[in-house]
Write a protein that holds these residues in place. Structure first.
Motif, PDB file in Angstrom:
ATOM      1  N   GLU A  65      -8.241   1.080   4.100  1.00 22.78           N
ATOM      2  CA  GLU A  65      -7.531   0.369   5.174  1.00 22.78           C
ATOM      3  C   GLU A  65      -7.431  -1.120   4.866  1.00 22.78           C
ATOM      4  O   GLU A  65      -6.369  -1.735   5.019  1.00 22.78           O
ATOM      5  CB  GLU A  65      -8.264   0.584   6.499  1.00 22.78           C
ATOM      6  N   ILE A  66      -8.531  -1.716   4.420  1.00 22.30           N
ATOM      7  CA  ILE A  66      -8.543  -3.130   4.107  1.00 22.30           C
ATOM      8  C   ILE A  66      -7.637  -3.437   2.919  1.00 22.30           C
ATOM      9  O   ILE A  66      -6.884  -4.424   2.920  1.00 22.30           O
ATOM     10  CB  ILE A  66      -9.982  -3.610   3.813  1.00 22.30           C
ATOM     11  N   LEU A  67      -7.678  -2.591   1.903  1.00 22.00           N
ATOM     12  CA  LEU A  67      -6.838  -2.806   0.716  1.00 22.00           C
ATOM     13  C   LEU A  67      -5.357  -2.721   1.059  1.00 22.00           C
ATOM     14  O   LEU A  67      -4.550  -3.538   0.593  1.00 22.00           O
ATOM     15  CB  LEU A  67      -7.191  -1.780  -0.368  1.00 22.00           C
ATOM     16  N   LEU A  68      -4.991  -1.744   1.877  1.00 23.91           N
ATOM     17  CA  LEU A  68      -3.579  -1.591   2.260  1.00 23.91           C
ATOM     18  C   LEU A  68      -3.113  -2.767   3.117  1.00 23.91           C
ATOM     19  O   LEU A  68      -1.996  -3.267   2.952  1.00 23.91           O
ATOM     20  CB  LEU A  68      -3.380  -0.273   3.001  1.00 23.91           C
ATOM     21  N   ALA A  69      -3.970  -3.206   4.041  1.00 23.05           N
ATOM     22  CA  ALA A  69      -3.621  -4.356   4.878  1.00 23.05           C
ATOM     23  C   ALA A  69      -3.488  -5.606   4.019  1.00 23.05           C
ATOM     24  O   ALA A  69      -2.568  -6.417   4.221  1.00 23.05           O
ATOM     25  CB  ALA A  69      -4.689  -4.561   5.952  1.00 23.05           C
ATOM     26  N   GLY A  70      -4.373  -5.760   3.063  1.00 22.08           N
ATOM     27  CA  GLY A  70      -4.294  -6.910   2.161  1.00 22.08           C
ATOM     28  C   GLY A  70      -3.012  -6.910   1.353  1.00 22.08           C
ATOM     29  O   GLY A  70      -2.383  -7.953   1.163  1.00 22.08           O
ATOM     30  N   ARG A  71      -2.605  -5.737   0.889  1.00 24.59           N
ATOM     31  CA  ARG A  71      -1.350  -5.635   0.137  1.00 24.59           C
ATOM     32  C   ARG A  71      -0.166  -6.008   1.022  1.00 24.59           C
ATOM     33  O   ARG A  71       0.740  -6.751   0.595  1.00 24.59           O
ATOM     34  CB  ARG A  71      -1.159  -4.198  -0.387  1.00 24.59           C
ATOM     35  N   ALA A  72      -0.168  -5.515   2.258  1.00 22.79           N
ATOM     36  CA  ALA A  72       0.930  -5.829   3.179  1.00 22.79           C
ATOM     37  C   ALA A  72       1.003  -7.328   3.438  1.00 22.79           C
ATOM     38  O   ALA A  72       2.085  -7.932   3.453  1.00 22.79           O
ATOM     39  CB  ALA A  72       0.741  -5.071   4.495  1.00 22.79           C
ATOM     40  N   MET A  73      -0.157  -7.943   3.627  1.00 17.89           N
ATOM     41  CA  MET A  73      -0.192  -9.369   3.912  1.00 17.89           C
ATOM     42  C   MET A  73       0.315 -10.188   2.726  1.00 17.89           C
ATOM     43  O   MET A  73       1.096 -11.130   2.883  1.00 17.89           O
ATOM     44  CB  MET A  73      -1.618  -9.784   4.267  1.00 17.89           C
ATOM     45  N   MET A  74      -0.118  -9.839   1.524  1.00 22.52           N
ATOM     46  CA  MET A  74       0.307 -10.586   0.347  1.00 22.52           C
ATOM     47  C   MET A  74       1.786 -10.366   0.056  1.00 22.52           C
ATOM     48  O   MET A  74       2.478 -11.281  -0.424  1.00 22.52           O
ATOM     49  CB  MET A  74      -0.546 -10.194  -0.861  1.00 22.52           C
ATOM     50  N   ASP A  75       2.307  -9.177   0.354  1.00 19.62           N
ATOM     51  CA  ASP A  75       3.747  -8.942   0.181  1.00 19.62           C
ATOM     52  C   ASP A  75       4.550  -9.841   1.109  1.00 19.62           C
ATOM     53  O   ASP A  75       5.591 -10.390   0.716  1.00 19.62           O
ATOM     54  CB  ASP A  75       4.088  -7.471   0.451  1.00 19.62           C
ATOM     55  N   VAL A  76       4.082  -9.995   2.347  1.00 22.32           N
ATOM     56  CA  VAL A  76       4.763 -10.897   3.285  1.00 22.32           C
ATOM     57  C   VAL A  76       4.714 -12.334   2.756  1.00 22.32           C
ATOM     58  O   VAL A  76       5.711 -13.068   2.804  1.00 22.32           O
ATOM     59  CB  VAL A  76       4.122 -10.822   4.685  1.00 22.32           C
ATOM     60  N   MET A  77       3.566 -12.740   2.235  1.00 23.10           N
ATOM     61  CA  MET A  77       3.430 -14.098   1.686  1.00 23.10           C
ATOM     62  C   MET A  77       4.379 -14.313   0.522  1.00 23.10           C
ATOM     63  O   MET A  77       5.096 -15.314   0.460  1.00 23.10           O
ATOM     64  CB  MET A  77       1.990 -14.341   1.235  1.00 23.10           C
ATOM     65  N   GLU A  78       4.383 -13.375  -0.426  1.00 21.71           N
ATOM     66  CA  GLU A  78       5.153 -13.547  -1.653  1.00 21.71           C
ATOM     67  C   GLU A  78       6.657 -13.380  -1.440  1.00 21.71           C
ATOM     68  O   GLU A  78       7.460 -14.132  -2.009  1.00 21.71           O
ATOM     69  CB  GLU A  78       4.671 -12.549  -2.703  1.00 21.71           C
ATOM     70  N   GLN A  79       7.033 -12.398  -0.620  1.00 23.04           N
ATOM     71  CA  GLN A  79       8.455 -12.069  -0.488  1.00 23.04           C
ATOM     72  C   GLN A  79       9.165 -12.813   0.640  1.00 23.04           C
ATOM     73  O   GLN A  79      10.399 -12.905   0.633  1.00 23.04           O
ATOM     74  CB  GLN A  79       8.609 -10.559  -0.283  1.00 23.04           C
ATOM     75  N   VAL A  80       8.394 -13.326   1.598  1.00 19.52           N
ATOM     76  CA  VAL A  80       9.036 -13.977   2.753  1.00 19.52           C
ATOM     77  C   VAL A  80       8.568 -15.416   2.936  1.00 19.52           C
ATOM     78  O   VAL A  80       9.369 -16.348   2.855  1.00 19.52           O
ATOM     79  CB  VAL A  80       8.767 -13.176   4.052  1.00 19.52           C
ATOM     80  N   VAL A  81       7.280 -15.607   3.172  1.00 15.29           N
ATOM     81  CA  VAL A  81       6.775 -16.949   3.496  1.00 15.29           C
ATOM     82  C   VAL A  81       7.057 -17.940   2.389  1.00 15.29           C
ATOM     83  O   VAL A  81       7.526 -19.059   2.638  1.00 15.29           O
ATOM     84  CB  VAL A  81       5.265 -16.899   3.806  1.00 15.29           C
ATOM     85  N   SER A  82       6.795 -17.554   1.144  1.00 19.14           N
ATOM     86  CA  SER A  82       6.980 -18.484   0.022  1.00 19.14           C
ATOM     87  C   SER A  82       8.427 -18.928  -0.128  1.00 19.14           C
ATOM     88  O   SER A  82       8.703 -20.005  -0.649  1.00 19.14           O
ATOM     89  CB  SER A  82       6.502 -17.846  -1.279  1.00 19.14           C
ATOM     90  N   LYS A  83       9.368 -18.121   0.353  1.00 18.30           N
ATOM     91  CA  LYS A  83      10.795 -18.459   0.244  1.00 18.30           C
ATOM     92  C   LYS A  83      11.239 -19.475   1.298  1.00 18.30           C
ATOM     93  O   LYS A  83      12.321 -20.047   1.210  1.00 18.30           O
ATOM     94  CB  LYS A  83      11.662 -17.195   0.410  1.00 18.30           C
ATOM     95  N   HIS A  84      10.405 -19.680   2.322  1.00 21.73           N
ATOM     96  CA  HIS A  84      10.802 -20.533   3.441  1.00 21.73           C
ATOM     97  C   HIS A  84      10.006 -21.829   3.551  1.00 21.73           C
ATOM     98  O   HIS A  84      10.224 -22.610   4.467  1.00 21.73           O
ATOM     99  CB  HIS A  84      10.687 -19.763   4.764  1.00 21.73           C
ATOM    100  N   VAL A  85       9.079 -22.054   2.626  1.00 18.81           N
ATOM    101  CA  VAL A  85       8.325 -23.309   2.665  1.00 18.81           C
ATOM    102  C   VAL A  85       9.236 -24.431   2.189  1.00 18.81           C
ATOM    103  O   VAL A  85       9.917 -24.312   1.175  1.00 18.81           O
ATOM    104  CB  VAL A  85       7.069 -23.236   1.772  1.00 18.81           C
TER     105      VAL A  85
END
Length: 220
Positions: A65-85
């Motif tokens: 559960e923790i590993l999957l949540a971590g992957r989801a969080m990092m995908d949001v960071m890499e694919q979305v958040v980093s594009k909008h800074v």
């Protein structure tokens, strides 16, 4: 048919359930509908982290559960958040300031630290990530070897505070008093810098980036 406007609670659920594709899509839609980046990170990613931390404290989680949540969080960071800074508001000089970061000895949590690492990289810093359960001396050794300008200490556990206090002491002892020692995380953000023997306590990643922007501009 009018598209349903998403909310940050849906993003929290998608991350904690490890649904990375849905989490990425929701984060994009939230930004497309006008929600600011800081709110997406604070009310989406940070709240998801807090939810996971609560489960860890109550033994209501599995490693998967923790590993999957971590992957989801990092995908949001890499694919979305980093594009909008907005790079224009952050430290983007000719030389990349070096930032050594890690979770202090006695703490094995690193999801929050990973988010900060990602945001620092996006903002133009060269990040040396030491991982978790890091000895105070390791921060100093690495900062010296890499000629770092900053050391960042993360912790979610109050029992680690004595180790946090050691870092600045060791830096001064090694003639590195000009290296800024910064702290953050659930166990540390309620404390004053003097209580932790650090130069700055960040309430969140945006608070940290604001401090770094002022520091880097002062050095130019």
């Amino acid at each position: 048919m009018t598209e349903k406007i998403p909310n940050t609670r849906e993003l929290v659920v998608a991350i904690t359930e490890g649904n990375n594709l849905e989490a990425v899509a929701l984060a994009r839609r939230l930004l497309d509908h006008g929600l600011d980046l800081e709110t997406v990170v604070e009310e989406g990613l940070t709240k998801a982290l807090e939810s996971l931390s609560d489960k860890c404290g109550n033994d209501q989680f599995s490693l998967l559960e923790i590993l999957l949540a971590g992957r989801a969080m990092m995908d949001v960071m890499e694919q979305v958040v980093s594009k909008h800074v907005c790079f224009s508001t952050l430290a983007m000089g000719k030389e990349q300031p070096v930032f050594v970061i890690g979770t202090i000895k006695g703490d094995m949590h690193d999801l929050g630290k990973n988010i900060v690492s990602m945001m620092l990289k996006v903002a133009g810093y060269r990040v040396i990530d030491l991982g978790k359960d890091v000895e105070p001396a390791k921060f100093i050794e690495t900062a010296a070897a890499e000629q770092a300008r900053y050391i960042g200490i993360s912790s979610l556990i109050t029992t680690t505070i004595p180790y946090v206090k050691e870092v600045k002491h060791l830096a001064v002892q090694e003639g590195m008093s000009d290296v800024k020692v910064l702290a953050g995380g659930a166990a540390l953000r309620q404390a004053e810098p003097e209580q932790l023997n650090v130069d700055f306590v960040a309430q969140n990643v945006f608070h940290l980036l604001g401090y770094l922007k002022e520091e880097d501009e002062a050095k130019r």
